[in-house]
Enzyme design. Structure first.
Site, PDB file in Angstrom:
ATOM      1  N   SER A 225      71.423  48.624 100.270  1.00  0.00           N
ATOM      2  CA  SER A 225      71.817  50.035 100.185  1.00  0.00           C
ATOM      3  C   SER A 225      72.420  50.339  98.822  1.00  0.00           C
ATOM      4  O   SER A 225      72.919  49.437  98.140  1.00  0.00           O
ATOM      5  CB  SER A 225      72.873  50.328 101.252  1.00  0.00           C
ATOM      6  OG  SER A 225      73.438  51.610 101.074  1.00  0.00           O
ATOM      7  N   TYR A 238      80.818  48.157 106.223  1.00  0.00           N
ATOM      8  CA  TYR A 238      79.365  48.264 106.008  1.00  0.00           C
ATOM      9  C   TYR A 238      78.990  47.977 104.558  1.00  0.00           C
ATOM     10  O   TYR A 238      78.062  47.209 104.277  1.00  0.00           O
ATOM     11  CB  TYR A 238      78.921  49.674 106.400  1.00  0.00           C
ATOM     12  CG  TYR A 238      77.483  50.004 106.062  1.00  0.00           C
ATOM     13  CD1 TYR A 238      76.452  49.653 106.925  1.00  0.00           C
ATOM     14  CD2 TYR A 238      77.152  50.694 104.886  1.00  0.00           C
ATOM     15  CE1 TYR A 238      75.130  49.971 106.626  1.00  0.00           C
ATOM     16  CE2 TYR A 238      75.841  51.006 104.580  1.00  0.00           C
ATOM     17  CZ  TYR A 238      74.831  50.640 105.456  1.00  0.00           C
ATOM     18  OH  TYR A 238      73.531  50.950 105.150  1.00  0.00           O
TER      19      TYR A 238
HETATM   20  P1  NAD Z   1      67.805  53.527 112.025  1.00  0.00           P
HETATM   21  O1  NAD Z   1      68.884  53.879 112.966  1.00  0.00           O
HETATM   22  O2  NAD Z   1      66.496  54.160 112.205  1.00  0.00           O
HETATM   23  O3  NAD Z   1      67.559  51.950 112.029  1.00  0.00           O
HETATM   24  C1  NAD Z   1      68.562  51.006 112.264  1.00  0.00           C
HETATM   25  C2  NAD Z   1      68.052  50.092 113.366  1.00  0.00           C
HETATM   26  O4  NAD Z   1      68.924  48.984 113.479  1.00  0.00           O
HETATM   27  C3  NAD Z   1      68.037  50.733 114.732  1.00  0.00           C
HETATM   28  O5  NAD Z   1      66.801  51.379 114.978  1.00  0.00           O
HETATM   29  C4  NAD Z   1      68.245  49.542 115.663  1.00  0.00           C
HETATM   30  O6  NAD Z   1      67.027  49.165 116.250  1.00  0.00           O
HETATM   31  C5  NAD Z   1      68.712  48.440 114.750  1.00  0.00           C
HETATM   32  N1  NAD Z   1      69.926  47.796 115.243  1.00  0.00           N
HETATM   33  C6  NAD Z   1      71.213  48.138 115.011  1.00  0.00           C
HETATM   34  N2  NAD Z   1      72.029  47.299 115.656  1.00  0.00           N
HETATM   35  C7  NAD Z   1      71.252  46.396 116.303  1.00  0.00           C
HETATM   36  C8  NAD Z   1      71.502  45.259 117.138  1.00  0.00           C
HETATM   37  N3  NAD Z   1      72.756  44.867 117.430  1.00  0.00           N
HETATM   38  N4  NAD Z   1      70.444  44.579 117.632  1.00  0.00           N
HETATM   39  C9  NAD Z   1      69.164  44.963 117.361  1.00  0.00           C
HETATM   40  N5  NAD Z   1      68.883  46.018 116.577  1.00  0.00           N
HETATM   41  C10 NAD Z   1      69.907  46.713 116.052  1.00  0.00           C
HETATM   42  O7  NAD Z   1      68.390  53.799 110.575  1.00  0.00           O
HETATM   43  P2  NAD Z   1      67.888  53.412 109.113  1.00  0.00           P
HETATM   44  O8  NAD Z   1      68.695  54.270 108.237  1.00  0.00           O
HETATM   45  O9  NAD Z   1      66.419  53.422 109.006  1.00  0.00           O
HETATM   46  O10 NAD Z   1      68.414  51.935 108.949  1.00  0.00           O
HETATM   47  C11 NAD Z   1      67.608  50.868 108.484  1.00  0.00           C
HETATM   48  C12 NAD Z   1      68.351  50.098 107.426  1.00  0.00           C
HETATM   49  O11 NAD Z   1      68.529  50.936 106.290  1.00  0.00           O
HETATM   50  C13 NAD Z   1      69.735  49.626 107.831  1.00  0.00           C
HETATM   51  O12 NAD Z   1      69.937  48.299 107.387  1.00  0.00           O
HETATM   52  C14 NAD Z   1      70.651  50.568 107.063  1.00  0.00           C
HETATM   53  O13 NAD Z   1      71.879  49.980 106.790  1.00  0.00           O
HETATM   54  C15 NAD Z   1      69.833  50.785 105.804  1.00  0.00           C
HETATM   55  N6  NAD Z   1      70.181  51.958 104.994  1.00  0.00           N
HETATM   56  C16 NAD Z   1      70.129  53.208 105.516  1.00  0.00           C
HETATM   57  C17 NAD Z   1      70.438  54.297 104.709  1.00  0.00           C
HETATM   58  C18 NAD Z   1      70.394  55.710 105.229  1.00  0.00           C
HETATM   59  O14 NAD Z   1      70.901  56.608 104.568  1.00  0.00           O
HETATM   60  N7  NAD Z   1      69.795  55.978 106.360  1.00  0.00           N
HETATM   61  C19 NAD Z   1      70.801  54.099 103.383  1.00  0.00           C
HETATM   62  C20 NAD Z   1      70.836  52.803 102.862  1.00  0.00           C
HETATM   63  C21 NAD Z   1      70.518  51.748 103.688  1.00  0.00           C
END
Ligand code: NAD
Ligand code: MG
Length: 333
Positions: A225, A238
């Site tokens: 991130s 986080y």
């Molecule tokens: P999202 O909610 O679509 O995806 C996150 C997924 O993590 C969930 O769908 C879930 O299936 C999984 N998850 C969480 N806890 C879990 C557990 N205990 N067991 C199994 N699965 C679990 O959101 P996203 O934003 O697409 O997130 C994907 C990645 O991107 C993450 O690592 C997040 O930190 C990172 N990220 C997101 C952003 C943002 O702004 N959305 C920015 C930077 C990084």
């Protein structure tokens, strides 16, 4: 004259796709497109390509569903076109039900890969949609729900992926836990542990279990991130896990390089996903999510799909230990 060259190119492109299609199993052939089709996207202004703040999609209980967001996120469902870049590869994507993981799953399948996705049982409706899209691309979909905070489940996840797909050569460690807490005084050991188990322990357990199956040419991709580089005050736990992710990518790239296994990371900026509306962001932050970035909006998961494809693809054979960003004009790398 130039018309003739163009038609000839189209014909050759079409023939190429036809020959490739003839050697592929039935439905996979339908997913193949000619080179001309694959690149035929109109030029679009990135500032107006997608919805801008204020965002009003209501908050949901964790972990949230993409299918309940309004307007829905774009994971490339109607736009991503493959060109055989990952033909017959076998991918495991954690958090493959929604967000960046779903965008990667759709793109991988349309590039010719079989895909296993992991998600939480509460996310079954989102996962079913992804499975349908993978199968429509003519590829195998394996749905393996379970909680990544459990070491034994992480081991079973890898074993079941290998069993169901008949191998494994792409691991996308993408699942993540983000829960904003204003003050460290309110950060409980339980919450801290939850974030560490999901974001740091699970990739360790999964990559360790996957290693014996990964042949030279395999790729590991972790979602880090912008928070790894410029942590927000209310994402104390986080943000440090994302710094750790960026760091383990570089360590494992050195460890696995001699084995021919590449390890890279993706660092998104603010992206429109369920993570943000199920505890990741405050309501105020969500309303203007990405609004103060140079592109004046949040990114959509579909805008990162090609990065996950590139890092998995054999084209990127000299790229390892690197972090690719999609930061909307701010942040690192
Ligand atoms: P999202 O909610 O679509 O995806 C996150 C997924 O993590 C969930 O769908 C879930 O299936 C999984 N998850 C969480 N806890 C879990 C557990 N205990 N067991 C199994 N699965 C679990 O959101 P996203 O934003 O697409 O997130 C994907 C990645 O991107 C993450 O690592 C997040 O930190 C990172 N990220 C997101 C952003 C943002 O702004 N959305 C920015 C930077 C990084
Ligand atoms: Mg989800």
């Amino acid at each position: 004259m130039s018309d003739n060259i163009l038609s000839r190119r189209r014909l050759v492109g079409g023939l190429g796709a036809g020959i490739a299609a003839a050697t592929l199993p039935g439905a996979a052939a339908a997913a193949q497109t000619s080179a001309a089709d694959a690149t035929a996207q109109p030029v679009a202004d990135p500032t107006s390509k997608y919805p801008k703040p204020p965002y009003t999609s209501p908050f949901q209980p964790w972990p949230g569903l993409a299918s309940k967001m309004t307007p829905p996120p774009d994971h490339g469902e109607t736009s991503y076109k493959g060109s055989g870049r990952l033909l017959d590869r076998k991918a495991l994507i954690t958090g493959g039900d929604s967000g960046m993981g779903r965008a990667a799953a759709i793109a991988y399948a349309r590039e010719g890969a079989d895909v296993a996705i992991n998600y939480l049982p509460a996310e079954e409706p989102d996962a079913q949609q992804v499975a349908q899209l993978i199968r429509q691309a003519g590829r195998k979909a394996a749905l393996i729900p379970g909680d990544l905070r459990d070491e034994n489940f992480c081991k079973r996840l890898v074993e079941q992926t290998v069993q169901q797909l008949g191998g494994l050569d792409i691991v996308v460690s993408n699942a993540g836990r983000q829960h904003q807490v204003e003050s460290i005084a309110d950060m409980t050991t339980e919450l801290f542990d939850w974030t560490m188990k999901t974001n740091i322990y699970a990739p360790f357990w999964i990559i360790k279990a996957a290693l014996p199956h990964l042949k030279p040419g395999s790729a590991i991709i972790a979602t880090t991130s912008e928070q790894a580089y410029d942590p927000a005050a209310n994402l104390y736990d986080y943000a440090q896990t994302k710094a750790a992710t960026m760091n383990f990518v570089k360590s494992l790239a050195k460890q696995f390089g001699p084995k021919g296994i590449r390890v890279n990371g993706v660092a998104p900026g603010p992206i429109y996903t369920p993570l943000q509306i199920s505890g990741g962001a405050t309501e105020e932050h969500w309303r203007n999510f990405g609004g103060n970035y140079p592109l004046k909006r949040a990114g959509q998961p579909a805008e990162l799909a090609s990065i996950y494809v590139q890092l998995a693809s054999q084209d990127a054979s000299y790229t390892t230990g690197n972090i690719y960003g999609a930061g909307g004009g701010m942040g690192q790398p």
